[in-house]
Write a protein that holds these residues in place. Sequence first.
Motif, mmCIF file in Angstrom:
data_model
loop_
_atom_site.group_PDB
_atom_site.id
_atom_site.type_symbol
_atom_site.label_atom_id
_atom_site.label_comp_id
_atom_site.label_asym_id
_atom_site.label_seq_id
_atom_site.Cartn_x
_atom_site.Cartn_y
_atom_site.Cartn_z
ATOM 1 N N ALA A 415 -28.193 41.266 -94.843
ATOM 2 C CA ALA A 415 -29.619 41.503 -94.535
ATOM 3 C C ALA A 415 -29.877 41.855 -93.025
ATOM 4 O O ALA A 415 -29.301 41.450 -92.145
ATOM 5 N N LEU A 416 -30.817 42.621 -92.921
ATOM 6 C CA LEU A 416 -31.205 43.212 -91.697
ATOM 7 C C LEU A 416 -32.796 43.027 -91.417
ATOM 8 O O LEU A 416 -33.636 43.471 -92.423
ATOM 9 N N GLY A 417 -33.290 42.357 -90.447
ATOM 10 C CA GLY A 417 -34.719 42.321 -89.916
ATOM 11 C C GLY A 417 -34.957 43.161 -88.808
ATOM 12 O O GLY A 417 -33.964 43.088 -87.599
ATOM 13 N N SER A 418 -35.981 43.674 -88.630
ATOM 14 C CA SER A 418 -36.322 44.322 -87.361
ATOM 15 C C SER A 418 -37.702 44.190 -86.955
ATOM 16 O O SER A 418 -38.308 43.871 -87.855
ATOM 17 N N SER A 419 -38.094 44.079 -85.517
ATOM 18 C CA SER A 419 -39.516 43.922 -85.121
ATOM 19 C C SER A 419 -39.721 44.856 -83.936
ATOM 20 O O SER A 419 -38.975 44.891 -82.846
ATOM 21 N N GLY A 420 -40.657 45.820 -84.502
ATOM 22 C CA GLY A 420 -41.243 46.856 -83.099
ATOM 23 C C GLY A 420 -42.239 46.281 -82.401
ATOM 24 O O GLY A 420 -42.867 46.919 -81.845
ATOM 25 N N GLY A 421 -42.791 44.958 -82.901
ATOM 26 C CA GLY A 421 -43.870 44.291 -82.173
ATOM 27 C C GLY A 421 -44.912 44.058 -83.309
ATOM 28 O O GLY A 421 -44.518 44.041 -84.485
#
Length: 1015
Positions: A415-421
């Motif tokens: 599982a992969l989670g990303s946050s660019g703001g």
Amino acid sequence: MSSYRVRRPGARVDFDKPLTFSFDGQAYDGFAGDTLASALLANGTRMLARSFKYGRPRGIIGTGPEEPNALMQIETGAHTIPNLKATQVELYDGLVARRTTGWPTLEFDLKSLGGLFSRFMPAGFYYKTFQNQKLWPKFEHIIRQAAGYGSAPSEPDPETYDHSHRHAQVVIVGGGASGLLAALLAGRAGLKVVLLDEQNECGGWLLSSPHSVIGGEQASAWLKSAVGELQSLPNVQVLTRTSAFALHDMNLVLAVEQLQDHLPIADRAAHQPRQRLHRIRAERVVLATGAIERPLVFGNNDVPGIMTASALTTYLNRYGVAVGKRILLQTSNDHVYQGAADLARAGCEVVLADTRTRINPAWEKRVRAAGVDVRTGFGIAYARGRRAVTGAQLVKLDAQRNVVVGSGPSIDCDALGSSGGLSPTVHLYCHDGGRPHWDEERLAFVVPEAGRAKSGIYGVGAVTGEFGLQNALEQTERITRELLSSLGKSAPTSSGNLKTDEPDATPARRIFRVPDGRAEGHGKKAFVDFQNDVSAADIHLAVRENYRSIEHIKRYTALGFGTDQGKLSNVNGFAIAADVLGKSIPEVGTTTYRPAYSPVTFGTLAGAHAGDTFEPRRYSPMQAAHVARGAEFEPVGQWLRPWYFPQTGEDLHAAVRRECLAARRGVGIMDASTLGKIDLRGKDVREFLNRVYANAWTQLAPGKCRYGLMLDENGMVMDDGVTACVADNHFLMTTTTGGAARVMTWLEKWHQTEWPDLDVYMTSVTDHWATAAVVGPKSRQVLAKICSDIDLSPSAFKFMDWREGTVAGVPARVFRISFSGELAFEVNVDANYGHHVWEALMDGGREFDITPYGTETMHVLRAEKGFIIVGQDTDGSMTPLDLDMAWAVGMKKPFSFIGKRSFARSDTAGPNRKQLVGLLTDDPQIVLAEGAQVIERADVTPPAAMLGHVTSSYYSPELGRSIALAVVRDGIARRSEDGHKSGRDLLYAYAGGKAHKVTVVSPVFVDPKGDRQNV
């Protein structure tokens, strides 16, 4: 993806209430409190959809309305609903869901084969391919089928829907921490407050982070206390499952409340609507709509199992679902750190890659203590995996120059989670013209905290860029107190201790896409808009092809289209476009946000206006009298009017012949209550009438009436009617039955937009008055029997006069006007007495064999006199001159009127215009078909010049032959006068394969001098 249940304390799922549901025919288990998305994830479902353009495998990305991929077809048959987002569907027992994309199966989608040739299908591919218009018809059905995305129900909707209209002093949109605090302060001050939240319970982000601290207690405890207090306040209404989807002028909030969508179909109450549309007019609007986490853009960022970082946290803490066992989090800000710690404490193996080299030491300490592996200065180049994420390749970043300076480790993950703001949810603020501004510090388009205070719109919390909980609460208290002060109120008590346990924020890094050209170069597309398969390369291509405006880039690439309306993709797309254009993000700006914020069902928009209530039937006050006399009815607009009154053995033609002769030779009576009636008052009412009518009104005295033509801006007749002068500053206008609403709108439009300085007030009074027209040579004798206080003699009560008096004991206005050409009186009384007066007139006319007649007879009588019906004898292209009604146009009056200038146009004043005439057939028994084409010769071999057409056609009982009205090119010049034929007056009317010889004559067939109506 190795998803599994985690029984988290504070989760909103009731593990004691198991539920069953199905997806694509396979049975699954879930729990009360789940959404369809959380239940599918808990069951390990990896792939839910295929992408629009390339057929790529897609899974869940978000948790709410921002979800672009997981669009579901819910239920079957009449109850089926297409394209609901799995993240917003509350799970109930027996729910049936299926995919909307993927053919023939989700596992094998033929469209995915096309994805192998994606390099040949860049942005603009469809536009360029189908410039050849011959290709589109051949491929349209294939493309539409391949697009997928559900199907509308083919059976009638068994559900009902409702509309609610209400007013509030304060409407608060969003039930998160800021919205709840604003509602508490306004509610305690005694204001009438409505709080709207689209979820099934208030709390917002607090539901995903229940262990945060507010004022020394856990956020879950603060939330429970706040909601409990709001529910105890009688002046506060909290509406959950209610999405505010539009904000219009003057603070009109439109919101849809889902009343039964969360219930099994069998448990839904038949007496309760499924959904309700709220129209709320507010003195003040507080936008506490929060923000949506935007993902980072990197290669293969659409593989199932890749989500926003906040989604991983929400599924864990709110729904008790760990989406994976080995989790990689990629961030450029502080927002993911609490979630990383929560995931690690739940037993997940977590790697956190931060693009920054200097991170918040307080957060770093927390997450390392929880067992999180923190890697600073790294970004993701691309993800690995096809139907489920298996890992990612990191690259080393230069924090200052935002460039790749080296390779990084390869991380295995499921599982992969990303946050660019965070992207504030600014949509509602923009619906009525507001524009957000770019905040470089927060890297977001934000709403000013004072919003548009002059308009009564305020913003609080994350929508203004206050992403920290404590700062948001403190700002909310300050702004709400300003709002209360603007309403003359003050907050009676303090909101208490608002201190939280959040560390101070560290500046986020401006990174919207890891600048690694190798990713897309090796077929690893970096997607910006997941629903429309818009990649970063597509935006680059649009700019290379000379699209400079972000609105044009949007349309060329389809960026921000679809059901999510760019909630995840817009800011990333704006930033990439800015980078390619060499501009700043505020210079590029935003696209236009339009209602609805999220999809709304047609049923909700229609409300109760369905079936028989779609166009409510209107009845005159005399309806019961007509039914009792056996009338046949016809709809005229919304009205149901008597068509004819058949006696035993009579058909339509026999009844109309009898009714016509009674009105011409004895006395008839018709219900004219449906005519539009508009009451106009004010010192400038005469000037107003002079401008909206073609003829003059300055000299019309009280007690007099005048016929008027109303023209549009092009000088064409749009309505007609008689207007009576009640007093110098008071007139009563009548309109056609079908034109009443249109005329009222027309008058208001001109008054409000062009002549607001005129002192005129208009009120529709159509339903206030009942009107009975007593028609024929004996009408005066009938009226005299029940009206003793009006002098009905010809010298005292002339044609086009009106008088006040008493009819059958009821105060009345009596008009001596005629739509039949006979002596006639129109009796107007309060609608409540309409039936009584009608029966009194029938009793008074019994000795004269009074005959009720309907609309068909009315049409014949007026056609015999050449009186027009607007919309039947006119078509929007007829001027008064075309109708031979120059007498109704005051060209010499010293003031202008609507349409006057158009008479000077070459086309309007030129030759060869169609003009109103009468037609007589050689065979007097042939009744021409309405719509029959008028031609010069019986030979209709193409091409045959069409000179005009028949507008009205009847058999005249008075004349014992057929008559017709028509519009014919140069018709007035063609008319045969006094039976002297010129040759040009001989034409043919063609219809049904036959051409009938006709003579062009005057349209006035009966009593051309008008003697009968003046007796």
